[in-house]
Design a protein around this motif. Structure first.
Motif, PDB file in Angstrom:
ATOM      1  N   ARG A  75       0.830  -1.204   0.000  1.00 50.37           N
ATOM      2  CA  ARG A  75       0.000   0.000   0.000  1.00 50.37           C
ATOM      3  C   ARG A  75       0.868   1.260   0.000  1.00 50.37           C
ATOM      4  N   PRO A  76       1.809   1.385  -0.931  1.00 51.34           N
ATOM      5  CA  PRO A  76       2.718   2.543  -0.906  1.00 51.34           C
ATOM      6  C   PRO A  76       2.000   3.875  -1.073  1.00 51.34           C
ATOM      7  N   ALA A  77       0.903   3.912  -1.825  1.00 50.29           N
ATOM      8  CA  ALA A  77       0.190   5.174  -2.028  1.00 50.29           C
ATOM      9  C   ALA A  77      -0.507   5.648  -0.768  1.00 50.29           C
ATOM     10  N   LEU A  78      -0.714   4.739   0.195  1.00 49.53           N
ATOM     11  CA  LEU A  78      -1.398   5.089   1.433  1.00 49.53           C
ATOM     12  C   LEU A  78      -0.465   5.760   2.426  1.00 49.53           C
ATOM     13  N   GLU A 111       6.262  -8.487  -1.954  1.00 48.97           N
ATOM     14  CA  GLU A 111       7.099  -7.740  -2.883  1.00 48.97           C
ATOM     15  C   GLU A 111       6.616  -6.290  -2.991  1.00 48.97           C
ATOM     16  N   PRO A 112       7.494  -5.312  -2.808  1.00 50.21           N
ATOM     17  CA  PRO A 112       7.114  -3.907  -2.968  1.00 50.21           C
ATOM     18  C   PRO A 112       6.645  -3.609  -4.391  1.00 50.21           C
ATOM     19  N   ILE A 113       5.615  -2.755  -4.499  1.00 48.42           N
ATOM     20  CA  ILE A 113       5.045  -2.468  -5.818  1.00 48.42           C
ATOM     21  C   ILE A 113       5.142  -0.996  -6.200  1.00 48.42           C
ATOM     22  N   ALA A 132      14.616  -0.855  -5.243  1.00 49.26           N
ATOM     23  CA  ALA A 132      14.366  -1.247  -6.630  1.00 49.26           C
ATOM     24  C   ALA A 132      12.958  -0.846  -7.070  1.00 49.26           C
ATOM     25  N   ALA A 133      11.972  -1.048  -6.197  1.00 54.19           N
ATOM     26  CA  ALA A 133      10.593  -0.672  -6.535  1.00 54.19           C
ATOM     27  C   ALA A 133      10.446   0.834  -6.688  1.00 54.19           C
ATOM     28  N   GLY A 134      11.326   1.574  -6.022  1.00 57.65           N
ATOM     29  CA  GLY A 134      11.283   3.026  -6.098  1.00 57.65           C
ATOM     30  C   GLY A 134      12.204   3.618  -7.145  1.00 57.65           C
ATOM     31  N   GLY A 135      12.769   2.775  -8.000  1.00 56.00           N
ATOM     32  CA  GLY A 135      13.617   3.272  -9.080  1.00 56.00           C
ATOM     33  C   GLY A 135      14.912   3.895  -8.611  1.00 56.00           C
ATOM     34  N   ARG A 171      18.798   6.581  -3.115  1.00 58.34           N
ATOM     35  CA  ARG A 171      17.943   7.718  -3.446  1.00 58.34           C
ATOM     36  C   ARG A 171      16.865   7.275  -4.427  1.00 58.34           C
ATOM     37  N   LEU A 172      15.599   7.472  -4.046  1.00 56.60           N
ATOM     38  CA  LEU A 172      14.483   7.043  -4.886  1.00 56.60           C
ATOM     39  C   LEU A 172      14.408   7.870  -6.161  1.00 56.60           C
ATOM     40  N   GLY A 173      14.016   7.217  -7.254  1.00 56.45           N
ATOM     41  CA  GLY A 173      13.873   7.903  -8.535  1.00 56.45           C
ATOM     42  C   GLY A 173      12.492   8.500  -8.709  1.00 56.45           C
ATOM     43  N   LYS A 174      12.283   9.162  -9.825  1.00 57.78           N
ATOM     44  CA  LYS A 174      11.006   9.821 -10.092  1.00 57.78           C
ATOM     45  C   LYS A 174      10.108   9.020 -11.037  1.00 57.78           C
TER      46      LYS A 174
END
Length: 352
Positions: free
Chosen positions: A197-200, A219-221, A268-271, A289-292
């Protein structure tokens, strides 16, 4: 650079299972508040009496108590939680507040986590609501595999979603500033919420908890800031993971990947690109560092995933003043996990 995989082998079956259930005891009874009220999706929880008082001065109307125990019915189950409200600044009034959901460990309860972490003090000082939910059977369904004890593996995910929505509606929690954290099995539950639930969520943190693997794999999405804090010498669930846990007749112990692989899965899920690791006083910090371009990445500008591997620390909460059970290993004083996590939630960018 110190090794990331220094954890000792897991303890024998009987010791592992016994230690996991020994923790609540008298401590939890000593700090627990009385059950105050019951809430459904339509009501605000009743207030419990508090030492600090809850009535307005001069004959005014009663104000919300800073501490309550309440209930929420979800999927036919009556679930309990302990809620701490921050004092409302005069300038802010009753405006939206950040919300932290904190999950206790396996065999423990909300009162134990409250005492060990003092999260409610640090969070309320920052103007945050903090809720300590109670797991069914003193545990959480942190993995995706159905078991005899937990035939519905998504039950706790739905409960957490319902609790967040309930507190947004009844306590004016800010839906854009919702965080989860936890210890051990509760840390794995926090990671499951962040993965599924990453958007939450605006952020998640786990202490001594890893992502489940094998048949229970999560698994992270999408993109979400995550911090994993782990003892380098954890004797209960080693830093290198527990791919083949000992059996437990009461409830299966989930297999997990390593702490580093858990953090890397969110990166990885966050680019994220390649991580940077540096030694700090008493621990190593690895930062991705997370990507966009990942799902949700446009909302995470400058955010990170971080792994903190703490020297001379066991299956414990760094900085805690509460002694851990026998066999859980030492508590590090080189890091205050509570303040470190809440600072990360406030600013999930590169570590200082």
């Amino acid at each position: 650079m110190r090794s990331f995989f220094r954890g000792r082998a897991p303890a024998p079956v009987s010791a592992f299972a016994l230690r996991a259930r020994r923790w609540p005891g008298v401590l939890a009874l000593a700090v627990a508040l009385p059950l105050a009220g019951c809430a459904t999706d339509s009501g605000r929880p009743d207030a419990a009496p508090s030492a600090s008082g809850s009535s307005a001065v001069g004959g005014g109307t009663a104000t919300a108590a800073p501490e309550v125990r309440a209930q929420l019915r979800v999927d036919g189950d009556v679930r309990q939680y302990l809620l701490h409200r921050p004092p409302a600044p005069a300038a802010d009034g009753d405006g939206p507040k950040p919300l932290l959901i904190a999950f206790h460990g396996r065999g423990a309860d909300a009162a134990e986590l409250r005492a060990k972490t003092r999260l409610e003090r640090a969070a309320t000082a920052r103007g945050m609501l903090v809720a300590f939910p109670e797991g069914l059977g003193h545990g959480w369904g942190a993995g995706a595999q159905a078991t005899k004890q937990r035939p519905d593996p998504a039950l706790d995910v739905r409960f957490t979603e319902a609790l967040i929505k309930h507190l947004v509606r009844t306590e004016r929690a800010d839906p854009d500033q919702v965080y989860v954290a936890g210890f051990s099995n509760g840390g794995s539950m926090a990671l499951r919420m962040a993965a599924e639930r990453p958007a939450l969520l605006a952020g998640a943190a786990s202490v001594s908890g890893q992502l489940p693997t094998g048949a229970a794999a999560v698994e992270p999405i999408g993109s979400v800031p995550v911090m994993v804090v782990y003892g380098a010498d954890d004797p209960v669930r080693p830093l290198a993971g527990l791919p083949s846990p000992p059996p437990d007749h009461e409830e299966p112990i989930l297999p997990t990947r390593s702490a580093r692989d858990s953090a890397a899965a969110f990166a990885a899920a966050g680019g994220a690109g390649e991580p940077v690791t540096r030694a700090e006083k008493g621990y190593d910090r690895t930062v991705w560092r997370l990507g966009k371009d990942a799902p949700g990445g446009d909302r995470r500008s400058g955010a990170t995933v971080q792994l903190l591997v703490v020297d001379d620390a066991g299956h414990t909460w760094p900085g805690s003043t509460v002694p851990p059970p026998e066999g859980f290993g030492p508590v590090s004083k080189a890091l205050d996990a509570t303040d470190t996590i809440l600072d990360f939630f406030t600013d999930p960018g590169p570590g200082h």
